[in-house]
Enzyme design. Structure first.
Site, PDB file in Angstrom:
ATOM      1  CB  VAL A 230      -0.977   0.036   1.204  1.00 48.01           C
ATOM      2  CG1 VAL A 230      -2.015  -1.066   1.092  1.00 48.01           C
ATOM      3  CG2 VAL A 230      -0.235  -0.026   2.522  1.00 48.01           C
TER       4      VAL A 230
ATOM      5  CE  LYS B 214      10.022  -3.877   6.877  1.00 50.84           C
ATOM      6  NZ  LYS B 214       8.745  -3.434   6.295  1.00 50.84           N
TER       7      LYS B 214
ATOM      8  CG  ASP C 195      10.831  -2.730   2.888  1.00 54.25           C
ATOM      9  OD1 ASP C 195      10.897  -2.961   1.664  1.00 54.25           O
ATOM     10  OD2 ASP C 195       9.956  -3.216   3.621  1.00 54.25           O
TER      11      ASP C 195
ATOM     12  N   GLY D 182       6.398  -1.062  10.191  1.00 55.47           N
ATOM     13  CA  GLY D 182       5.997  -2.442  10.421  1.00 55.47           C
ATOM     14  C   GLY D 182       6.095  -3.289   9.171  1.00 55.47           C
TER      15      GLY D 182
END
Length: 243
Positions: free
Chosen positions: A13, A37, A50, A109
């Site tokens: 998303v 992270k 990420d 998250g």
């Protein structure tokens, strides 16, 4: 140290790019920023995860990853599959607290709010550290249900919802996306405080850093990111959250 957690209503998303935009906005205002992270899945030990994306886009230098698992699954499942120990709430909270030399610490998250990062969820961690949680949501059909479920879990647990950000706002929004702009805050009780343009993760770092502050409402950025710029120093808040 200011803490801000970033969760999503699901996977894919726009959580990571939104986190990069938050970091770039705060860093551009002169704040020191660290990003944690806790658990990264779906990448091998030598591959960029990420945090590498966030570092490249935002230009930050302090990041923390506590665990990495090769299978693209929920962290607790991925840990069990490779025989690794599960992260604990205590060790993760302690590691985040140790980032206290940074002015702002962002914690991203994995997947949604209730995905197990180890023996705990991001919701458990936010409650442990009394941290507000920003919810990154999709713009189109289905987002109302997912977003309301996420914000309701926050409210019911006594964890402060810092607002909603659309993680990938399309250049040509369809009917569902346009109506969701109004319905998301109405149904969740959480403000829609930002919108990240679709595809922004592929922009050059220079363009990304220069543009990111305009993706968040100025009053919100001052409160949660510690910026001290006046409204005039921000680009207009995207039409996604103003009209």
């Amino acid at each position: 140290m200011t803490l801000l957690f970033v969760t999503g209503t699901s996977t894919e998303v726009g959580k990571t790019v939104t986190t990069a935009a938050l970091a770039a906005t705060a860093r551009g205002a002169g704040r020191t920023v660290a990003v944690c992270k806790p658990a990264q899945t779906g990448v091998a030990a030598s591959e960029p995860g990420d945090l590498a994306t966030i570092t490249a886009l935002a230009g930050i230098t302090r990041t923390l990853e506590l665990a990495r698992y090769p299978d693209p699954l929920a962290p607790d499942t991925a840990a069990r599959r490779c025989g690794a120990d599960l992260l604990t709430l205590h060790e993760t909270a302690t590691a985040i607290a140790d980032l206290d030399s940074a002015g702002l610490v962002l914690v991203e998250g994995a997947g949604g709010l209730l995905v197990r990062l180890g023996e705990f969820t991001l919701l458990d961690l936010a409650r442990e550290l009394a941290a507000p949680v920003l919810v990154v949501t999709a713009p189109g059909l289905g987002t109302l249900n997912h977003t309301e479920l996420t914000t309701r879990a926050l409210w019911d647990s006594g964890v402060h919802c810092a607002g909603l950000v659309v993680g990938s706002w399309p250049e040509r929004p369809d009917l569902a996306t346009r109506t969701n702009r109004t319905d998301l805050p109405r149904l969740t009780g959480a403000e829609l405080v930002g919108a990240v343009p679709a595809g922004a993760g592929s922009w050059s770092p220079g363009r990304f850093r220069a543009t990111a502050p305009g993706w968040f409402a100025p009053y919100w950025a001052r409160r949660y990111l510690g910026t001290d710029a006046t409204d005039r120093e921000f680009r207009p808040v995207p039409a996604a959250i103003t009209t």
